[in-house]
Design a protein around this motif. Structure first.
Motif, mmCIF file in Angstrom:
data_model
loop_
_atom_site.group_PDB
_atom_site.id
_atom_site.type_symbol
_atom_site.label_atom_id
_atom_site.label_comp_id
_atom_site.label_asym_id
_atom_site.label_seq_id
_atom_site.Cartn_x
_atom_site.Cartn_y
_atom_site.Cartn_z
ATOM 1 N N LYS A 332 31.601 57.452 33.426
ATOM 2 C CA LYS A 332 33.026 57.278 33.155
ATOM 3 C C LYS A 332 33.529 58.502 32.406
ATOM 4 C CE LYS A 332 31.963 54.846 28.835
ATOM 5 N NZ LYS A 332 32.070 53.613 28.065
ATOM 6 N N GLN A 333 34.793 58.791 32.543
ATOM 7 C CA GLN A 333 35.418 59.859 31.780
ATOM 8 C C GLN A 333 36.924 59.620 31.721
ATOM 9 O OE1 GLN A 333 34.496 63.447 33.918
ATOM 10 N NE2 GLN A 333 36.295 63.296 35.210
ATOM 11 N N ARG A 334 37.509 60.139 30.638
ATOM 12 C CA ARG A 334 38.956 59.964 30.474
ATOM 13 C C ARG A 334 39.679 60.961 31.377
ATOM 14 N NH1 ARG A 334 41.708 60.087 24.573
ATOM 15 N NH2 ARG A 334 40.216 58.376 24.318
ATOM 16 N N GLY A 335 40.804 60.541 31.947
ATOM 17 C CA GLY A 335 41.599 61.395 32.800
ATOM 18 C C GLY A 335 42.214 62.546 32.034
ATOM 19 N N LYS A 341 41.236 56.146 33.037
ATOM 20 C CA LYS A 341 39.826 56.491 33.064
ATOM 21 C C LYS A 341 39.345 56.536 34.514
ATOM 22 C CE LYS A 341 38.401 54.898 28.484
ATOM 23 N NZ LYS A 341 37.409 54.134 27.731
ATOM 24 N N VAL A 342 38.416 57.462 34.782
ATOM 25 C CA VAL A 342 37.873 57.656 36.124
ATOM 26 C C VAL A 342 36.395 57.256 36.108
ATOM 27 C CG1 VAL A 342 37.423 59.271 38.000
ATOM 28 C CG2 VAL A 342 39.493 59.527 36.594
ATOM 29 N N LEU A 343 36.044 56.298 36.943
ATOM 30 C CA LEU A 343 34.659 55.848 37.076
ATOM 31 C C LEU A 343 34.056 56.489 38.315
ATOM 32 C CD1 LEU A 343 35.103 52.031 36.316
ATOM 33 C CD2 LEU A 343 34.752 53.921 34.706
ATOM 34 N N THR A 344 32.834 57.010 38.204
ATOM 35 C CA THR A 344 32.140 57.655 39.319
ATOM 36 C C THR A 344 30.840 56.928 39.588
ATOM 37 O OG1 THR A 344 33.086 59.800 38.729
ATOM 38 C CG2 THR A 344 31.181 59.801 40.195
ATOM 39 N N CYS A 345 30.662 56.524 40.854
ATOM 40 C CA CYS A 345 29.445 55.807 41.270
ATOM 41 C C CYS A 345 28.798 56.626 42.386
ATOM 42 C CB CYS A 345 29.796 54.400 41.753
ATOM 43 S SG CYS A 345 28.347 53.352 42.096
#
Length: 492
Positions: A332-335, A341-345
């Motif tokens: 996860k990281q803040r935009g 917030k942007v979640l990456t899978c």
């Protein structure tokens, strides 16, 4: 206005008065005068081809102006008849007759080949015309005959004829000519091997095309076909093969045919193996591919090419590597704007995995699927602390991983608290350093007092100086170790 040949006036007009019709014949209801004194005749026909005279009287002066009237009529059509059955190269032949009926004056007929004007030259092109007049109507019929010597290029030529106002329908002819060239062709998809069937095809350029040929293998006559197949050939079949047309043995062609030995092809070869990554590119492998541990990037089409001189054989197979999807990373990281917030899978598997999130986001995106790897992104705006679950799956199975995501409001509060904690920590470090410095000073002072007292006792008791010195050295070493340890703590 009046007619001399009919000996009668048609109409007159006095100055400043309207014209008056005087005629009592067929022109009574057909003539009139225009404002410029021109004579107008209605429903004109060929019978009106006469000389009309205009007379002008001015006092004692009389002037006459004769006018010859011509009536034009276009032909009712243009047609080519009496067509030749065929044209033979080099032989003058009456190609056809072009007719233009019911015209006045007589029509002029022109012949065309492929829309180009044909001009009589007295050699290959001869044109003759005649005109016939109908005694009842006075109309003419023009006929034109074309005698033409064909060339080989006239096979698909279009001939037409026409007048000034009309054009006939195009006609074409079959052009016949004898065979001038024969060619022999070997019909085969690759090098000829023992046991193959060899098909020979004989072609000729005559028209009509020859339908029967002689194949000079053992002088085999083939009728109503231009092909012959030699079955189950052997290396002894190697040699010269010929074909010719039946009615002219001099019209022939030949080919040298080599039959390869199959045993050499099997036991003496070079091989190359290619992995065809795509239609437009390939990777050459210089040894047989071996897979100790398959990866998704090993998927692709593999082809082996076996060559012996000009002989080439190919075989191929498709390798497909499949596996249950596995989540390699969930982050996860803040935009950039701090408002989401942007979640990456990131997952790996084959066939291509699909993703399912436990929450809904404002936008979803995925990376290109390359070598079994793919990355999914989800943008969310959390208003409360929550746990987000990413699930990837394909027809072989699935994998799941969860991540805790805090609300944006709580992160802002913790950032402020973190700044306060950093300030307290700084103060604590400074206090520790000052305390260590004070401890060093105290230890040094105690050592000095001890040494002073130790020397005074030695003089009183009479103990050896060496023993006191050795003990002093040990004590000094301990104090130095302590000082060094305190110094390291200060540096930290």
């Amino acid at each position: 206005w009046f007619l001399y040949q009919d000996n009668g006036d048609l109409l007159t007009q006095l100055k400043d008065q309207d014209a008056s019709v005087i005629a009592t014949n067929q022109y009574k209801d057909r003539v009139s005068m225009a404002e410029n004194s021109s004579l107008l005749i209605a429903a004109a026909s060929l019978k009106d081809e006469k000389i009309f005279t205009c007379m002008v009287v001015a006092g004692a002066d009389i002037s006459e102006y004769p006018v010859k009237l011509l009536i034009h009529k276009a032909p009712t059509g243009v047609e080519i008849t009496a067509l030749a059955a065929e044209l033979e190269i080099g032989k003058p032949t009456q190609l056809g007759q072009c007719t233009a009926p019911d015209s006045n004056p007589a029509a002029n007929i022109t012949w065309f080949k492929n829309k180009k004007h044909l001009v009589a030259d007295g050699k290959g092109i001869t044109i003759s015309s005649k005109v016939k007049v109908d005694e009842v109507t006075g109309l003419t019929t023009t006929s034109s005959t074309l005698q033409y010597t064909a060339e080989k290029g006239d096979t698909d030529a279009l001939f037409t004829c026409g007048t000034l106002n009309a054009l006939s329908s195009p006609v074409s002819f079959t052009v016949t000519y004898p065979t001038e060239r024969v060619s022999l062709h070997v019909i085969s998809k690759g090098p000829l091997m023992e046991g193959d069937n060899v098909t020979l095809k004989c072609k000729a350029d005559g028209n009509p095309l020859p339908t029967s040929f002689n194949f000079h293998i053992q002088v085999v006559k083939v009728e109503n076909s231009d092909s012959y197949t030699v079955t189950d050939v052997t290396r002894d079949s190697t040699g010269e093969y010929k074909c010719s047309i039946i009615d002219n043995a001099k019209m022939e062609d030949s080919k040298n045919i080599t039959i390869n030995c199959k045993s050499l092809f099997i036991y003496r070869y070079l091989y190359q193996c290619f992995k065809l990554a795509s239609i437009s590119s390939s990777i050459k492998l210089y040894k047989m591919p071996k897979f100790d541990k398959l990866t998704y990037s090993d998927s692709g089409k593999y082809e082996v090419v076996v060559t012996m001189g000009a002989l080439i054989k190919k075989a191929s197979f498709e390798l497909v590597v499949e596996g249950i999807p596995v989540i390699r990373r969930l982050a996860k990281q803040r935009g950039e704007d701090g408002q989401h917030k942007v979640l990456t899978c990131e997952a790996e598997g084959s066939p291509k995995p699909t993703v399912a999130w436990s929450v809904n986001g404002t936008s979803a995106d995925e990376s290109p699927y390359v070598n079994g790897k793919i990355s999914y992104k989800l943008t969310i705006v959390p208003t409360v602390n929550l746990t987000v679950v990413c699930t990837v799956s394909n027809e072989l199975g699935q994998d799941t991983r969860a991540i805790n995501v805090s609300t944006l409001f709580e992160e802002v509060r913790m950032d402020k608290q973190g700044s306060s904690d950093d300030s307290d920590t700084t103060k604590l470090v400074v206090g520790v350093i000052v305390g260590l410095l004070l401890a060093t000073v105290v230890v040094g002072l105690a050592y000095w007092l001890y040494m002073k007292k130790s020397k005074q006792g030695s003089w009183k008791t009479g103990e050896k100086e060496d023993g006191s010195t050795e003990e002093s050295k040990k004590l000094e070493e301990k104090i130095e170790e302590k000082l060094e340890e305190n110094s390291q703590k200060v540096e930290v």
